[in-house]
Design an enzyme around this catalytic site. Sequence first.
Site, mmCIF file in Angstrom:
data_model
loop_
_atom_site.group_PDB
_atom_site.id
_atom_site.type_symbol
_atom_site.label_atom_id
_atom_site.label_comp_id
_atom_site.label_asym_id
_atom_site.label_seq_id
_atom_site.Cartn_x
_atom_site.Cartn_y
_atom_site.Cartn_z
ATOM 1 N N ARG A 49 34.010 -2.164 -25.794
ATOM 2 C CA ARG A 49 32.957 -2.429 -24.827
ATOM 3 C C ARG A 49 32.963 -3.925 -24.522
ATOM 4 N NH1 ARG A 49 30.441 -5.418 -27.639
ATOM 5 N NH2 ARG A 49 29.140 -6.025 -25.888
ATOM 6 N N GLY A 50 32.126 -4.308 -23.559
ATOM 7 C CA GLY A 50 32.136 -5.678 -23.067
ATOM 8 C C GLY A 50 33.028 -5.740 -21.846
ATOM 9 N N ALA A 51 32.471 -6.208 -20.729
ATOM 10 C CA ALA A 51 33.206 -6.171 -19.464
ATOM 11 C C ALA A 51 34.596 -6.817 -19.551
ATOM 12 C CB ALA A 51 32.371 -6.823 -18.361
ATOM 13 N N ARG A 86 34.576 3.143 -16.496
ATOM 14 C CA ARG A 86 33.223 2.571 -16.486
ATOM 15 C C ARG A 86 33.013 1.911 -15.132
ATOM 16 N NH1 ARG A 86 30.306 0.114 -21.549
ATOM 17 N NH2 ARG A 86 28.673 1.324 -20.556
ATOM 18 N N GLN A 187 23.434 -2.787 -29.839
ATOM 19 C CA GLN A 187 24.557 -3.735 -29.932
ATOM 20 C C GLN A 187 24.121 -5.089 -30.469
ATOM 21 O OE1 GLN A 187 23.960 -1.882 -27.085
ATOM 22 N NE2 GLN A 187 25.878 -1.338 -26.084
ATOM 23 N N ASP A 228 27.809 -7.927 -16.329
ATOM 24 C CA ASP A 228 28.888 -6.980 -16.053
ATOM 25 C C ASP A 228 29.324 -7.046 -14.600
ATOM 26 O OD1 ASP A 228 29.402 -4.822 -18.428
ATOM 27 O OD2 ASP A 228 27.426 -5.732 -18.558
ATOM 28 N N ASN A 238 23.510 -6.194 -15.846
ATOM 29 C CA ASN A 238 23.803 -6.435 -17.255
ATOM 30 C C ASN A 238 23.142 -5.340 -18.076
ATOM 31 O OD1 ASN A 238 25.086 -8.196 -19.234
ATOM 32 N ND2 ASN A 238 23.015 -8.674 -19.927
ATOM 33 N N LYS A 239 23.354 -5.387 -19.380
ATOM 34 C CA LYS A 239 22.839 -4.359 -20.271
ATOM 35 C C LYS A 239 21.362 -4.083 -20.005
ATOM 36 C CE LYS A 239 24.748 -2.547 -22.803
ATOM 37 N NZ LYS A 239 25.428 -1.261 -22.613
#
Length: 343
Positions: A49-51, A86, A187, A228, A238-239
């Site tokens: 995960r993580g752009a 994604r 996270q 993101d 973003n998250k």
Amino acid sequence: MQNLNTASMRVRDGRLWILDQQTLPQRQNWCATDTAADLIDHIRTLRVRGAPLIGLSASLLLALLAESGMARPQLAQSLAALGAARPTAVNLMNNLARMRLALEQEAYAAAMAAEALRLVEEDRSLCAAIAGHGAALVRPGSRLLTHCNTGGLATAGIGTALGVISVAAAQGKVQKVWVDETRPLLQGARLTAWELGEQAIPYTLICDAMAAGLMARREVDAVWVGADRIAANGDVANKIGTYSLAVLARFHDIPFYVAAPHTTHDPACPDGDTIPIEQRAASEVTGVAGSFGSCQWAPQNADVYNPAFDVTPAALISAWVLDTGVVTPGQAQAGIFRRPLAR
């Protein structure tokens, strides 16, 4: 392809290995990733995960598949499938666009390997530049609040927002980091707290809902988050939970900074309303799962709304800290995000 190491990816003897971020911090489990289907499963289950990291892992896998002898049509199919894994994180699309150009070369296997390694090195450089620009904005003695995970686990380098915090801490400017748990997947609690502990940076873990009370007591000096996708008007996806922090920060007159590489910028996306927001499984909200097992706490048939991201309007952002430099609200209003950002 040469062997390489990042905090959460490895290439060893022609194979890609992914650190399972769902088992951290209790267990460090490395998963062999040999096919596009493997990586798509890792991405969708958030083992990776993580752009930035999503885009880099896809690029490395495609290069390894090319070197193993996979034909051009099958590589094109794998590339297309990975691009749909994604929808919100634009880094994946940007990286795959470059890998597609490499695939069109006559010696495509060598071209794809070179391009994938170039992307990894570029990301390390981008992270270092972001951290340098951002640390200059951190005042001595700061108590910083961060959301989700934006460190080395999410990139090939030292991270984006967490990279800023790491450099500022090394400069002696950080008194404490408030770490949001980041519901529903935690996270912050599982990943950011672990990374900060590994770096011996003082932190305190909080539930997301506790941020407002901390701000009201003037115990937060700035908020640092990642992104993101950055739209052409400066809106940021973003998250989930980022938008509420931005609203709280504005009410309490606290700086709210977004740290991201220029590769997260999408000038073709006019504003936040046009950013696709991924909807995730109800089970992430109705219970919890991890290396410890699983537990359901909600009624079996509970109706669930579970967007992975929300959008923070540009009007709530104090500055965008990119590898290219710091973008001010005035620059955003003047249209700097409406054209590609040159390095």
